[in-house]
Write a protein that holds these residues in place. Structure first.
Motif, PDB file in Angstrom:
ATOM      1  N   LEU A 259      78.886  72.819 114.885  1.00 37.79           N
ATOM      2  CA  LEU A 259      77.947  73.709 114.218  1.00 37.79           C
ATOM      3  C   LEU A 259      77.941  73.550 112.708  1.00 37.79           C
ATOM      4  O   LEU A 259      76.987  73.956 112.049  1.00 37.79           O
ATOM      5  CB  LEU A 259      78.251  75.168 114.588  1.00 37.79           C
ATOM      6  N   GLY A 260      79.003  72.989 112.157  1.00 35.89           N
ATOM      7  CA  GLY A 260      79.071  72.674 110.743  1.00 35.89           C
ATOM      8  C   GLY A 260      78.921  73.833 109.771  1.00 35.89           C
ATOM      9  O   GLY A 260      78.179  73.691 108.789  1.00 35.89           O
ATOM     10  N   PRO A 261      79.598  74.940 109.985  1.00 37.42           N
ATOM     11  CA  PRO A 261      79.505  76.020 108.993  1.00 37.42           C
ATOM     12  C   PRO A 261      80.244  75.640 107.710  1.00 37.42           C
ATOM     13  O   PRO A 261      81.067  74.717 107.711  1.00 37.42           O
ATOM     14  CB  PRO A 261      80.184  77.206 109.685  1.00 37.42           C
ATOM     15  N   ASP A 262      79.959  76.351 106.614  1.00 36.97           N
ATOM     16  CA  ASP A 262      80.653  76.084 105.351  1.00 36.97           C
ATOM     17  C   ASP A 262      82.151  76.350 105.476  1.00 36.97           C
ATOM     18  O   ASP A 262      82.967  75.620 104.933  1.00 36.97           O
ATOM     19  CB  ASP A 262      80.075  76.944 104.223  1.00 36.97           C
ATOM     20  N   GLU A 263      82.497  77.431 106.179  1.00 41.90           N
ATOM     21  CA  GLU A 263      83.901  77.786 106.395  1.00 41.90           C
ATOM     22  C   GLU A 263      84.081  78.207 107.840  1.00 41.90           C
ATOM     23  O   GLU A 263      83.154  78.712 108.471  1.00 41.90           O
ATOM     24  CB  GLU A 263      84.306  78.949 105.481  1.00 41.90           C
ATOM     25  N   SER A 264      85.287  78.029 108.376  1.00 40.73           N
ATOM     26  CA  SER A 264      85.542  78.435 109.756  1.00 40.73           C
ATOM     27  C   SER A 264      85.509  79.959 109.904  1.00 40.73           C
ATOM     28  O   SER A 264      85.316  80.472 111.004  1.00 40.73           O
ATOM     29  CB  SER A 264      86.871  77.879 110.260  1.00 40.73           C
ATOM     30  N   ASP A 265      85.665  80.697 108.797  1.00 39.29           N
ATOM     31  CA  ASP A 265      85.564  82.156 108.846  1.00 39.29           C
ATOM     32  C   ASP A 265      84.201  82.591 109.375  1.00 39.29           C
ATOM     33  O   ASP A 265      84.079  83.618 110.049  1.00 39.29           O
ATOM     34  CB  ASP A 265      85.768  82.767 107.461  1.00 39.29           C
ATOM     35  N   GLU A 266      83.172  81.800 109.061  1.00 33.97           N
ATOM     36  CA  GLU A 266      81.826  82.130 109.522  1.00 33.97           C
ATOM     37  C   GLU A 266      81.754  82.127 111.042  1.00 33.97           C
ATOM     38  O   GLU A 266      81.092  82.978 111.649  1.00 33.97           O
ATOM     39  CB  GLU A 266      80.806  81.153 108.939  1.00 33.97           C
TER      40      GLU A 266
END
Length: 107
Positions: free
Chosen positions: A40-47
């Motif tokens: 999914l390529g989010p900016d951070e894994s927190d997302e």
């Protein structure tokens, strides 16, 4: 338990969580998070964790699982929590005195 106790517990837990939440991950969860992050390529894994919480919450509301647990623990539903009053309070059912069944049919 009651609606007031649920509100108190939610407020307490909310403040206890704070702005940061550090969690430890088991091997399976870490692997799944890594795969989701790659795909999914989010900016951070927190997302992804935020999305997962939203999905779990939505699923619990839609399936009635949240209402089941709220009714079991606090004797309220999610709708009652959102409105801030129980169904009895909404419909006025709590304003009548309790029926005395022993004397109900006596003349």
């Amino acid at each position: 338990m009651s609606l007031e106790e649920l509100n108190d517990d939610v407020s307490t837990t909310y403040s206890d969580l704070g702005d940061e939440l550090s969690i430890s991950l088991d091997r399976e969860t870490r692997n799944e998070l890594a795969l989701l992050s790659s795909a999914l390529g989010p900016d951070e894994s927190d997302e992804l964790v935020r999305r997962a919480i939203h999905m779990l919450f939505q699923s619990a509301v839609e399936t009635g699982n949240l209402d089941f647990h709220l009714r079991s623990g606090y004797d309220v539903t999610y709708d009652e929590y959102l409105s801030g009053m129980t169904y009895e309070e909404m419909t006025g059912g709590d304003q009548y005195p309790a029926m005395d069944d022993e004397r109900r049919y006596q003349f």
